[in-house]
Design an enzyme around this catalytic site. Structure first.
Site, PDB file in Angstrom:
ATOM      1  N   CYS A   1      15.528  16.841 -19.404  1.00 32.58           N
ATOM      2  CA  CYS A   1      14.362  16.216 -18.786  1.00 32.58           C
ATOM      3  C   CYS A   1      13.313  17.020 -18.823  1.00 32.58           C
ATOM      4  O   CYS A   1      12.058  16.150 -19.263  1.00 32.58           O
ATOM      5  CB  CYS A   1      14.983  17.007 -17.243  1.00 32.58           C
ATOM      6  SG  CYS A   1      16.504  16.006 -16.728  1.00 32.58           S
TER       7      CYS A   1
HETATM    8  N1  LIG Z   1      21.411  15.733 -17.164  1.00 34.56           N
HETATM    9  C1  LIG Z   1      20.542  16.220 -16.131  1.00 34.56           C
HETATM   10  O1  LIG Z   1      20.300  17.132 -15.772  1.00 34.56           O
HETATM   11  C2  LIG Z   1      19.670  14.967 -15.565  1.00 34.56           C
HETATM   12  C3  LIG Z   1      19.034  15.447 -14.369  1.00 34.56           C
HETATM   13  C4  LIG Z   1      18.131  14.098 -13.650  1.00 34.56           C
HETATM   14  C5  LIG Z   1      18.029  13.098 -14.294  1.00 34.56           C
HETATM   15  N2  LIG Z   1      18.698  12.885 -15.650  1.00 34.56           N
HETATM   16  C6  LIG Z   1      18.496  11.581 -16.051  1.00 34.56           C
HETATM   17  O2  LIG Z   1      19.514  10.729 -15.808  1.00 34.56           O
HETATM   18  C7  LIG Z   1      19.787   9.859 -17.013  1.00 34.56           C
HETATM   19  C8  LIG Z   1      21.229  10.056 -17.717  1.00 34.56           C
HETATM   20  O3  LIG Z   1      21.155  11.410 -18.052  1.00 34.56           O
HETATM   21  P1  LIG Z   1      22.744  12.163 -18.317  1.00 34.56           P
HETATM   22  O4  LIG Z   1      22.418  13.639 -18.697  1.00 34.56           O
HETATM   23  O5  LIG Z   1      23.597  11.878 -17.508  1.00 34.56           O
HETATM   24  O6  LIG Z   1      23.333  11.786 -19.768  1.00 34.56           O
HETATM   25  P2  LIG Z   1      24.464  11.536 -20.374  1.00 34.56           P
HETATM   26  O7  LIG Z   1      24.207  11.340 -21.802  1.00 34.56           O
HETATM   27  O8  LIG Z   1      25.374  12.735 -20.011  1.00 34.56           O
HETATM   28  O9  LIG Z   1      25.314  10.469 -19.772  1.00 34.56           O
HETATM   29  C9  LIG Z   1      24.924   9.005 -19.965  1.00 34.56           C
HETATM   30  C10 LIG Z   1      26.017   8.105 -20.377  1.00 34.56           C
HETATM   31  O10 LIG Z   1      25.630   6.937 -20.418  1.00 34.56           O
HETATM   32  C11 LIG Z   1      26.396   6.245 -21.612  1.00 34.56           C
HETATM   33  N3  LIG Z   1      25.894   5.130 -22.015  1.00 34.56           N
HETATM   34  C12 LIG Z   1      24.941   5.058 -22.762  1.00 34.56           C
HETATM   35  N4  LIG Z   1      24.335   3.624 -23.013  1.00 34.56           N
HETATM   36  C13 LIG Z   1      25.186   2.874 -22.167  1.00 34.56           C
HETATM   37  C14 LIG Z   1      25.389   1.858 -21.858  1.00 34.56           C
HETATM   38  N5  LIG Z   1      24.422   0.788 -22.594  1.00 34.56           N
HETATM   39  N6  LIG Z   1      26.219   1.131 -21.143  1.00 34.56           N
HETATM   40  C15 LIG Z   1      27.008   2.073 -20.487  1.00 34.56           C
HETATM   41  N7  LIG Z   1      27.138   3.249 -20.887  1.00 34.56           N
HETATM   42  C16 LIG Z   1      26.187   3.909 -21.445  1.00 34.56           C
HETATM   43  C17 LIG Z   1      26.675   7.504 -22.398  1.00 34.56           C
HETATM   44  O11 LIG Z   1      28.092   7.311 -23.272  1.00 34.56           O
HETATM   45  C18 LIG Z   1      26.912   8.612 -21.628  1.00 34.56           C
HETATM   46  O12 LIG Z   1      28.152   8.960 -21.145  1.00 34.56           O
HETATM   47  C19 LIG Z   1      18.829  10.322 -17.861  1.00 34.56           C
HETATM   48  O13 LIG Z   1      17.670   9.250 -17.643  1.00 34.56           O
HETATM   49  C20 LIG Z   1      18.456  11.575 -17.354  1.00 34.56           C
HETATM   50  O14 LIG Z   1      16.773  11.873 -18.061  1.00 34.56           O
HETATM   51  C21 LIG Z   1      19.428  13.725 -16.055  1.00 34.56           C
END
Ligand SMILES: NC(=O)c1ccc[n+]([C@@H]2O[C@H](COP(=O)([O-])OP(=O)(O)OC[C@H]3O[C@@H](n4cnc5c(N)ncnc54)[C@H](O)[C@@H]3O)[C@@H](O)[C@H]2O)c1
Length: 442
Positions: free
Chosen positions: A282
């Site tokens: 982030c």
């Molecule tokens: N991790 C954090 O602390 C956090 C906090 C706030 C916001 N975010 C935001 O949330 C979003 C997700 O982050 P995250 O940390 O959960 O990511 P992550 O990589 O842990 O999870 C994302 C998931 O999406 C899946 N994926 C990718 N492409 C896909 C598709 N086309 N169809 C279905 N599934 C698909 C991946 O396999 C993965 O399991 C990002 O935009 C991130 O910036 C993350």
């Protein structure tokens, strides 16, 4: 009429009823750090939840009741799976059966620091294929203002369905802080903004079933910008204290003591701490979504660029500190054994993404140091094509010429470290209050 006094469509009324009675079938696309805890909260609230992920391994793990997210214990996930409350699939055809979808896919940066929209694009293409009247779609992935109405909406409207009447579209930023024992998905207030008032109404109604507090805002763009303000605020303040750390180093002042003393002011000051550089998915990334977007409007986001530059200097600053500390002990960095304590991007989590430890290790290797590491959460690391396995700290600390605390996991034995190490560079003030000539602080 909905609660905003606006004439509601039949689809809005029917969906609201399904949400209120928890008969709505909830979908989460992307079962990562954000999506899995969110799905679990809705399953706990009594909804039937379907997670869709392209990762077959994650899908199999969820269906086996095994959690791979630290904040979701398998003891919680297992019974929800066993009772049929939550299931996972790689097949987007499941969308045809769903009433709501939260999109939680990654939004990284390209090498050029431009937004990589390919994950949102791929997920929305699939959803557009199966979207049907009466659906609520909510984007949660962090992104630039305008994504929901300029990028997602046209893809979904290609189906021939109209937003606000046939289907409903919102943006709701995810604010989860992995590893935070106090604030988790359920008790972090949820901001939500829709394309139309009906969208906002349904989005708010939906989240209020499972989360403690919902904060409706007037548009998707406001909701998108809220997240970017929050993360840009952190990034810039961390940039400020990192600059302060470098200034204090020149002047021989302890930056940590300054921040602690300033933190006693009961108003108008919020402490931020310096460190080896930014990490995670982030803070190092999201502000560049904003600066990319504003540049297109002819506006340069100068605070963001400056803080990005200063934060990017920190791994170099740390490696210079290591080199100088070794020099003071008549040892060149070249050929010295440097042991890194903690490589996850922050304390007590298992996430290596964008970790500054990787930059520190890369710079040390480039200066021909011999590098090892310990981290109870990260068994393996690849740097410059070199595959490293985590070593037991008690084995490596007495052998290393210098130990660098990059991530201050609570489980490390800091008393033993101070006793056994020859030289320590502490980038996190993990050894606060400890007086020893061996310790060099940031
Ligand atoms: N991790 C954090 O602390 C956090 C906090 C706030 C916001 N975010 C935001 O949330 C979003 C997700 O982050 P995250 O940390 O959960 O990511 P992550 O990589 O842990 O999870 C994302 C998931 O999406 C899946 N994926 C990718 N492409 C896909 C598709 N086309 N169809 C279905 N599934 C698909 C991946 O396999 C993965 O399991 C990002 O935009 C991130 O910036 C993350």
């Amino acid at each position: 009429m909905n609660n905003l006094g606006i004439e509601s469509s039949l689809h809005e009324q029917q969906l609201a009823e399904k949400i209120r009675t928890r008969a709505a079938r909830v979908g989460v696309v992307g079962l990562g750090y954000v999506g899995l805890p969110l799905g679990v909260e809705f399953a706990k609230a009594g909804f039937a939840v379907t997670g869709i992920d392209i990762g077959e391994r994650k899908v199999a793990q969820v269906n086996a009741g095994e959690s791979y997210v630290l904040d979701v214990p398998s003891a919680l996930l297992g019974p929800l799976v066993a009772s049929g409350r939550i299931r996972a699939t790689t097949d987007f055809a499941a969308v045809s059966e769903l009433d709501t979808i939260d999109i939680c896919v990654p939004t990284p940066l390209r090498k050029t620091k431009d937004p990589d929209m390919s994950y949102i694009d791929a997920a929305c293409r699939e959803i557009a294929h199966y979207i049907h009247p009466g659906m609520l779609v909510i984007l949660e992935s962090t992104t630039y203002p305008g994504t929901t109405d300029e990028f997602v909406l046209p893809m979904l409207e290609k189906s021939g369905l109209r937003v606000g009447r046939d289907f409903f579209l919102c943006f709701s930023p995810e604010r989860v802080d992995p590893g935070n024992p106090k604030y988790q998905t359920a008790n972090i207030p949820k901001v939500v903004g829709g394309i139309t008032a009906a969208c906002t109404h349904l989005g708010s109604l939906f989240y209020s079933q499972a989360l403690e507090q919902v904060v409706p805002v007037s548009s998707t763009r406001v909701a998108e910008m809220v997240k970017l303000l929050e993360n840009t605020f952190r990034m810039i303040n961390i940039g400020l204290v990192n600059e302060l750390a470098m200034m204090c180093d020149r002047m021989g002042i302890n930056v940590w003591e300054i921040i602690d003393a300033a933190g006693t002011k009961p108003f108008g000051f919020m402490p931020f701490y310096p460190g080896p550089g930014l990490g995670g998915h982030c803070i190092p990334i999201d502000p560049f979504y904003l600066s990319w977007k504003t540049r297109q409007a002819g506006f340069e986001a100068r605070f963001i660029e400056l803080a990005g530059y200063i934060n990017g200097q920190m791994p170099h600053f740390v490696v210079d500190k290591v080199q100088n500390a070794l020099n003071d002990h008549n040892r060149p960095l070249r050929g010295s054994h440097v042991h890194i304590l903690g490589v996850a991007y922050k304390k007590d989590i298992d996430d290596l993404r964008e970790s500054p430890a990787l930059d520190v290790m890369h710079l040390l290797l480039r200066r021909r140091a011999r590098v090892t590491y310990s981290d109870p959460y990260i068994p393996r690391v690849s740097v410059d094509g070199l595959e490293l396995a985590a070593e037991p700290p008690e084995k490596m600390i007495p052998l290393a010429d210098c130990v660098v605390i990059v991530t201050d996991h609570a489980g490390f034995d800091y008393a033993a470290l101070v006793e056994q190490a020859r030289l320590i560079v502490d980038t996190r003030n993990a050894l606060k209050g400890c007086v020893s000539e061996k310790i060099v602080r940031l």
